[in-house]
Design a protein around this motif. Structure first.
Motif, short mmCIF file in Angstrom:
data_model
loop_
_atom_site.label_atom_id
_atom_site.label_comp_id
_atom_site.label_asym_id
_atom_site.label_seq_id
_atom_site.Cartn_x
_atom_site.Cartn_y
_atom_site.Cartn_z
N SER A 332 0.82 -1.22 0.00
CA SER A 332 0.00 0.00 0.00
C SER A 332 0.85 1.25 0.00
O SER A 332 0.47 2.27 -0.58
CB SER A 332 -0.91 0.02 1.23
N SER A 333 2.00 1.22 0.68
CA SER A 333 2.86 2.40 0.71
C SER A 333 4.29 1.99 1.03
O SER A 333 4.52 0.97 1.69
CB SER A 333 2.37 3.41 1.76
N ASP A 339 9.91 6.86 9.37
CA ASP A 339 8.45 6.93 9.48
C ASP A 339 7.83 5.62 9.97
O ASP A 339 6.61 5.41 9.84
CB ASP A 339 7.84 7.28 8.11
N LYS A 342 4.66 5.70 11.94
CA LYS A 342 3.48 6.05 11.13
C LYS A 342 2.96 4.80 10.41
O LYS A 342 1.75 4.63 10.22
CB LYS A 342 3.84 7.12 10.08
N GLY A 343 3.89 3.93 10.02
CA GLY A 343 3.49 2.67 9.38
C GLY A 343 2.66 1.82 10.32
O GLY A 343 1.66 1.22 9.92
N ASP A 345 0.91 2.99 12.84
CA ASP A 345 -0.38 3.69 13.03
C ASP A 345 -1.35 3.35 11.89
O ASP A 345 -2.54 3.11 12.13
CB ASP A 345 -0.16 5.21 13.09
N ALA A 346 -0.81 3.32 10.65
CA ALA A 346 -1.66 3.02 9.49
C ALA A 346 -2.18 1.59 9.58
O ALA A 346 -3.33 1.31 9.22
CB ALA A 346 -0.87 3.22 8.20
N ALA A 349 -4.96 1.44 12.12
CA ALA A 349 -6.17 2.10 11.63
C ALA A 349 -6.82 1.33 10.47
O ALA A 349 -7.88 1.74 9.99
CB ALA A 349 -5.82 3.53 11.17
N GLU A 351 -5.70 1.09 7.46
CA GLU A 351 -5.61 1.91 6.24
C GLU A 351 -4.76 1.27 5.15
O GLU A 351 -4.71 1.77 4.04
CB GLU A 351 -5.01 3.29 6.59
N VAL A 352 -4.04 0.19 5.50
CA VAL A 352 -3.09 -0.40 4.53
C VAL A 352 -3.21 -1.92 4.54
O VAL A 352 -3.64 -2.52 5.52
CB VAL A 352 -1.63 -0.02 4.89
N SER A 355 2.54 -1.78 4.67
CA SER A 355 3.51 -0.70 4.47
C SER A 355 4.88 -1.36 4.39
O SER A 355 5.17 -2.30 5.13
CB SER A 355 3.52 0.27 5.66
#
Ligand SMILES: [Zn+2]
Ligand SMILES: [Zn+2]
Length: 360
Positions: A332-333, A339, A342-343, A345-346, A349, A351-352, A355
């Motif tokens: 996904s990213s 970071d 942040k990975g 956190d995603a 959530a 969201e991915v 990562s």
């Protein structure tokens, strides 16, 4: 080298400079190119998987050999390798019986100190790898050479999620052509189970997840039906899609004991449920005894997709190269090491799918 250090349960990882240990005669030094962020890394941080801090986390990665110890065989500087989060020594009781995913060296490689913090604190590396670092010093039994031009982030995912998921379908369950398959949990590993079932020729693949992104990705990667648990009991929804009988196979890919029971309840008489997600070590699974015995349902455990990594990593690489297996859509990213939190956190959530950290 820079590495992301696990310093306390439920805290953020700390990216800092650490000093690698000198490699031993059977060690290799790998310049890490990419590392996926897998749910099992989060399970260490939140205490689901017991591993005391401090440590270098990360167990899903790929890289390039930078140095080989004097006794290392079959590997040389410049080789592309994928880290195997369970070593495959090739000589222990299990490896000799085509069960390298149960290699007797699984726990010994985790005990080795692999780096030192600035204050002198020793750092072990998760599963003997520690892919959240610019270099990995690891035993030669923990890496597998691959000859390919695939992108680094796709090779990294073969290190855990892809092999676990595709292997669960092909090796553990041995999904048959024309069969029906349920996948509970459609993160990185779940998407790989779906693809493994598709490669095996399953006729119906039912993806179950609470997150729309994951259901949509599942439909893109081979699922024929997507089920939202918010629409009602998942066992009832699966039965409605399978003539009231239940599916031939169901995979639990989250690691929740109650959902392993649900997977068992999703399969037909004589069907096979497979527990792929890693629950808390002290969790217990409860099964109804009547269908277990009198309808011959089976529940199988699955670690690392029952994979024989020296056989299966090159096989998976070839499936990607020929377009049969899609890892690109599971990434996904891509993010820098700085970071990494942040990975996580995603991931939390939803969201991915995955990562991936790029390190070089
Ligand atoms: Zn993993
Ligand atoms: Zn072994």
């Amino acid at each position: 080298m820079r590495a992301a250090i696990f310093t306390e349960n439920d805290g953020p990882l700390v990216v800092e400079d650490v000093t690698p240990v000198d490699p031993g005669p059977r060690d290799v030094v790998v310049q890490t190119t990419a590392s996926g962020i897998c749910h099992s890394d989060l399970s260490v941080i939140n205490g689901t998987l017991p591993m005391p801090p401090p440590a270098i986390l990360g167990h899903e990665g790929a890289g390039i050999i930078d140095f080989v110890g004097a006794e290392v065989t079959g590997l040389k500087k410049g080789d592309r390798v994928i880290g195997s989060f369970i070593p495959a020594c090739g000589t222990c009781w299990f490896c000799l019986r085509d069960q390298s995913n149960l290699c007797e060296n699984t726990y010994s490689v985790m005990m080795n100190q692999r780096a030192t913090r600035g204050d002198g604190t020793p750092l072990p590396a998760m599963t003997g790898l520690g892919t959240f670092a610019e270099t990995m010093t690891c035993d030669q039994m923990s890496v597998v050479k691959v000859d390919t031009d695939l992108p680094d982030e796709q090779l990294a995912l073969i290190g855990c999620g892809v092999t676990t998921g595709v292997g669960a379908a092909l090796n553990t369950a041995k999904v048959q052509p024309g069969s029906s398959v349920v996948v509970i949990g459609c993160g990185g590993v779940g998407q790989a189970v779906i693809q493994g079932a598709r490669i095996a020729g399953a006729a119906r693949i039912i993806a179950i997840d609470t997150v729309a992104l994951k259901r949509d990705t599942a439909l893109k990667l081979g699922a024929t039906d997507a089920v939202d648990p918010g629409d009602g009991d998942i066992v009832a929804q699966v039965q409605a899609l399978t003539g009231g009988r239940g599916a031939d196979y169901a995979f639990e890919v989250i690691g929740v004991a109650e959902l392993i029971t649900a997977a068992f309840n999703c399969v037909r008489s004589g069907g096979t449920a497979v527990a792929v997600g890693v629950p808390r070590f002290d969790a217990q699974v409860s099964l109804p005894t009547y269908p277990l015995v009198l309808t011959e349902k089976r529940l199988l455990g699955c670690v690392y997709g029952s994979a024989q990594v020296r056989r299966d990593f090159p096989k998976l690489v070839e499936l990607v190269e020929t377009g049969r297996l899609d890892i690109g859509d599971m990434v996904s990213s891509t993010i820098p090491l700085d970071d990494i939190n942040k990975g996580f956190d995603a991931m939390k959530a939803g969201e991915v799918i995955r990562s991936v950290i790029h390190l070089h």
